[in-house]
Structure formats: structure tokens, C-alpha cells
Write a protein that holds these residues in place. Structure first.
Motif, short mmCIF file in Angstrom:
data_model
loop_
_atom_site.label_atom_id
_atom_site.label_comp_id
_atom_site.label_asym_id
_atom_site.label_seq_id
_atom_site.Cartn_x
_atom_site.Cartn_y
_atom_site.Cartn_z
N UNK A 55 12.78 -3.30 8.97
CA UNK A 55 11.74 -2.87 9.91
C UNK A 55 11.17 -1.50 9.53
N UNK A 56 11.99 -0.65 8.95
CA UNK A 56 11.56 0.71 8.61
C UNK A 56 11.16 0.85 7.15
N UNK A 57 10.88 -0.26 6.49
CA UNK A 57 10.47 -0.27 5.09
C UNK A 57 9.22 -1.12 4.93
N UNK A 58 8.66 -1.07 3.76
CA UNK A 58 7.61 -1.99 3.38
C UNK A 58 8.31 -3.15 2.67
N UNK A 59 8.43 -4.27 3.36
CA UNK A 59 9.18 -5.41 2.83
C UNK A 59 8.24 -6.47 2.29
N UNK A 60 8.56 -6.97 1.11
CA UNK A 60 7.78 -7.99 0.44
C UNK A 60 8.58 -9.28 0.40
N UNK A 61 7.92 -10.38 0.63
CA UNK A 61 8.52 -11.69 0.43
C UNK A 61 7.71 -12.45 -0.59
N UNK A 62 8.39 -13.29 -1.35
CA UNK A 62 7.72 -14.21 -2.27
C UNK A 62 7.97 -15.61 -1.72
N UNK A 63 6.90 -16.38 -1.62
CA UNK A 63 6.95 -17.67 -0.94
C UNK A 63 6.54 -18.79 -1.90
N UNK A 69 12.21 -4.53 -1.05
CA UNK A 69 11.86 -3.54 -0.03
C UNK A 69 11.50 -2.24 -0.72
N UNK A 70 10.62 -1.48 -0.08
CA UNK A 70 10.32 -0.13 -0.54
C UNK A 70 10.50 0.81 0.65
N UNK A 71 11.42 1.74 0.50
CA UNK A 71 11.60 2.81 1.48
C UNK A 71 10.62 3.90 1.06
N UNK A 88 7.37 7.03 2.34
CA UNK A 88 6.54 7.74 3.31
C UNK A 88 5.08 7.34 3.16
N UNK A 89 4.80 6.43 2.23
CA UNK A 89 3.47 5.91 1.93
C UNK A 89 2.47 6.98 1.47
N UNK A 90 3.01 8.10 0.97
CA UNK A 90 2.13 9.17 0.51
C UNK A 90 2.63 9.81 -0.79
N UNK A 91 3.95 10.08 -0.89
CA UNK A 91 4.44 10.84 -2.03
C UNK A 91 5.64 10.23 -2.74
N UNK A 92 6.37 9.36 -2.07
CA UNK A 92 7.66 8.91 -2.61
C UNK A 92 7.97 7.49 -2.18
N UNK A 93 8.63 6.77 -3.07
CA UNK A 93 9.12 5.44 -2.73
C UNK A 93 10.41 5.13 -3.46
N UNK A 94 11.24 4.36 -2.82
CA UNK A 94 12.47 3.88 -3.43
C UNK A 94 12.50 2.36 -3.30
#
Length: 151
Positions: free
Chosen positions: A49-57, A68-70, A72-78
Motif C-alpha cells: 500500500x505504501x509503495x508503487x506496486x507493479x503487476x504483470x498479467x 515494488x518500488x519504495x 518518494x517519487x522525486x529523488x529516490x527509489x528502492x
């Protein structure tokens, strides 16, 4: 005899949270991954819920991979929890998933995009990932038993 490559299948990659199959994803990560084995459903649900989650269908609509990508949608991603269902491995889906993730508009222009892997360096290297630089600058708090498995 070398393993045969699977025939290409048409997959759809989506970051739509309404489409994401939480139960399937939790099953993969909690039972089949080396990094999240035993993660409780409630913890995993909060993480998704607190990440940008991708699914492949697949063509039938079933979710067959995730990432998933954790961020801030501006400077950093994990990037984390990258998982392809065993029945769909070898079809190029991992590459397709990474390409879609890296093209997402919320993940552009970062100073840093990180991930950790034990066994997929070749895949991620194709997308420009290199070993961590300035390792001496990084620190962490590591909980060896985050889900209380040791009792």
C-alpha cells in the motif's frame, strides 16, 4: 540438454493498485522468496500500500509477476520484491517488467535508484545497475528476526 526458452507470451504490466493481486503476491514473497520468507500478510499489505506496486498479467488476467518500488517519487527509489511465477520464468517477463518499471513517469529523474539481489545481477546489469558505490558511506540497522520467527 539445454533448457528450452519458453514461447513469448503477451503480458500486460500495470501499476494500478485495484488490479494488484495481494493474496498471490503475498504467497510468492512469504513462501517462495529468500528475502521475505514468513512475512505476515498485514505487514506485506502495508508495504504494498505504501509503495508503487507493479503487476504483470497474463492474457487470462492472472497476475504472474510483480515488483515494488519504495519511493518518494522525486529523488529516490528502492526496487524490491521482484518476483516472476515459476511457470512464466524464461519467457523474458523479468526484462519486460523491469523495462515498464523504469519507464514509469513517477520514477524519472532520481538521484539514486537502488536494489539488492543475491542471484539476478545479470538481469539488472542489462538495465544499467552497477555495484553500490561509496559503500563506506552506507549504514543500516538490521533486524535478524523481523517477524518474530525465532519465537
Amino acid at each position: 540438454m539445454p533448457q528450452e526458452a519458453k514461447a513469448p507470451e503477451s503480458y500486460t504490466i500495470s501499476a494500478d493498485p485495484a488490479r494488484f493481486d495481494l493474496a498471490t503476491a503475498h504467497g510468492w514473497i512469504s513462501r517462495e522468496s529468500y528475502w521475505g520468507h514468513g512475512i505476515p500478510l498485514a505487514t506485506f499489505e502495508t508495504a504494498v500500500r505504501n509503495s508503487l506496486a507493479f503487476g504483470a498479467y497474463a492474457a487470462d488476467g492472472a497476475m504472474v509477476a510483480m515488483a515494488r518500488v519504495v519511493t518518494d517519487r522525486a529523488t529516490f527509489g528502492w526496487i524490491c520484491d521482484v518476483f516472476v511465477d515459476a511457470a512464466h520464468r524464461g519467457s523474458g517477463l523479468g526484462k519486460q517488467l523491469m523495462a515498464a518499471l523504469l519507464a514509469h513517469p513517477d520514477l524519472q529523474g532520481f538521484r539514486r535508484l537502488h536494489l539488492a539481489t543475491r542471484d539476478a545481477h545479470g538481469l539488472y546489469g542489462q538495465f544499467g545497475f552497477v555495484p553500490l558505490t561509496k559503500v563506506e558511506n552506507w549504514m543500516e540497522i538490521r533486524n535478524p528476526d523481523p517477524y518474530g520467527a525465532a519465537g
